[in-house]
Design an enzyme around this catalytic site. Structure first.
Site, PDB file in Angstrom:
ATOM      1  N   HIS A 109      -3.616  -2.571  -0.719  1.00 28.81           N
ATOM      2  CA  HIS A 109      -4.116  -1.198  -0.675  1.00 28.81           C
ATOM      3  C   HIS A 109      -4.893  -0.812  -1.927  1.00 28.81           C
ATOM      4  O   HIS A 109      -4.653  -1.344  -3.002  1.00 28.81           O
ATOM      5  CB  HIS A 109      -2.952  -0.208  -0.534  1.00 28.81           C
ATOM      6  CG  HIS A 109      -2.049  -0.510   0.608  1.00 28.81           C
ATOM      7  ND1 HIS A 109      -0.691  -0.345   0.525  1.00 28.81           N
ATOM      8  CD2 HIS A 109      -2.288  -0.972   1.867  1.00 28.81           C
ATOM      9  CE1 HIS A 109      -0.135  -0.678   1.684  1.00 28.81           C
ATOM     10  NE2 HIS A 109      -1.083  -1.063   2.505  1.00 28.81           N
ATOM     11  N   LYS A 135      -2.271   1.801 -11.292  1.00 32.42           N
ATOM     12  CA  LYS A 135      -0.819   1.807 -11.093  1.00 32.42           C
ATOM     13  C   LYS A 135      -0.142   0.952 -12.147  1.00 32.42           C
ATOM     14  O   LYS A 135      -0.645  -0.117 -12.501  1.00 32.42           O
ATOM     15  CB  LYS A 135      -0.447   1.205  -9.729  1.00 32.42           C
ATOM     16  CG  LYS A 135      -0.978   1.924  -8.526  1.00 32.42           C
ATOM     17  CD  LYS A 135      -0.621   1.145  -7.259  1.00 32.42           C
ATOM     18  CE  LYS A 135      -1.189   1.787  -6.025  1.00 32.42           C
ATOM     19  NZ  LYS A 135      -0.926   0.969  -4.831  1.00 32.42           N
ATOM     20  N   TYR A 144       6.365   2.737  -9.189  1.00 29.33           N
ATOM     21  CA  TYR A 144       5.097   2.666  -9.888  1.00 29.33           C
ATOM     22  C   TYR A 144       4.601   4.049 -10.247  1.00 29.33           C
ATOM     23  O   TYR A 144       4.787   5.016  -9.526  1.00 29.33           O
ATOM     24  CB  TYR A 144       4.047   1.869  -9.111  1.00 29.33           C
ATOM     25  CG  TYR A 144       3.907   2.179  -7.649  1.00 29.33           C
ATOM     26  CD1 TYR A 144       2.911   3.037  -7.193  1.00 29.33           C
ATOM     27  CD2 TYR A 144       4.748   1.589  -6.714  1.00 29.33           C
ATOM     28  CE1 TYR A 144       2.768   3.299  -5.852  1.00 29.33           C
ATOM     29  CE2 TYR A 144       4.605   1.845  -5.365  1.00 29.33           C
ATOM     30  CZ  TYR A 144       3.613   2.712  -4.944  1.00 29.33           C
ATOM     31  OH  TYR A 144       3.473   2.982  -3.607  1.00 29.33           O
ATOM     32  N   ASP A 154      -1.078  -2.287   7.977  1.00 27.38           N
ATOM     33  CA  ASP A 154      -1.328  -3.543   7.270  1.00 27.38           C
ATOM     34  C   ASP A 154      -1.622  -4.704   8.211  1.00 27.38           C
ATOM     35  O   ASP A 154      -2.175  -5.722   7.788  1.00 27.38           O
ATOM     36  CB  ASP A 154      -0.161  -3.874   6.340  1.00 27.38           C
ATOM     37  CG  ASP A 154      -0.099  -2.923   5.159  1.00 27.38           C
ATOM     38  OD1 ASP A 154      -1.104  -2.236   4.878  1.00 27.38           O
ATOM     39  OD2 ASP A 154       0.964  -2.865   4.503  1.00 27.38           O
TER      40      ASP A 154
END
Length: 176
Positions: free
Chosen positions: A54, A64, A124, A160
């Site tokens: 992603h 991130k 994250y 996904d």
């Protein structure tokens, strides 16, 4: 790979457990990592779950700082900056509750992970708020990427299962 940073932080461990400062603005700034995080996210996954690959495009670009706080994951980042000499290349590292290693994934990379343990929890920090309408993805199993995943039959979300190929991404890239 230019931009990716593996972060190993000293931490205190004793018979009670451990204490870690996973983010310290002054220490990271002293290391040249000047980020302003606006959101923390936390996911839990079972064995063989694969999340990714992603990214958020330049309307809401997101870096991130990723860590695994329970279990083990194979963390993967793919360079999607078409002008980069490493465009389409991937990097992987095992992140775990035991090694306390973190990966800083900058803007311009797709990110994903595969759960290696019975269960994992991934946390994250993000430099941008999650905005689904600006999110994109690359197929986890794209042969042009050739990511060396630990299994070939992961558990995937519907999203996904249907991501674009790197070739399709190159027709309208999010990152120059």
């Amino acid at each position: 790979m230019a931009g990716l940073v593996v972060v190993n932080i000293e931490y205190n461990r004793d018979d009670r457990g451990f204490f870690i400062e996973s983010w310290h603005r002054k220490d990271f700034a002293a290391a040249g990592l000047l980020y302003d995080f606006v959101q923390d996210s936390h996911s839990r996954s079972r064995h063989k779950v694969l999340r990714g690959m992603h990214y958020q495009d330049m309307r809401a670009p997101m870096a991130k700082l990723v860590r695994c706080t329970v279990g083990r994951i194979l963390d993967v980042a793919v360079d999607l900056r078409v002008s980069s000499p490493t465009f389409g290349k991937w990097f992987s590292i095992e992140l775990s509750a035991d090694n306390q290693t973190q990966l800083l994934v900058p803007v311009g990379f797709a990110h994903g992970f595969a759960t290696l343990s019975d269960v994992c929890e991934v946390q994250y920090k993000q430099t941008e708020f999650y905005q689904p309408s600006y999110e994109g993805g690359i197929a986890w199993n794209d042969p042009d990427l050739g990511v060396n995943w630990p299994f070939h039959d992961p558990i995937l979300s519907n999203r996904d299962q249907n991501q674009q190929s790197l070739k399709q991404y190159g027709e309208n890239p999010a990152f120059k």
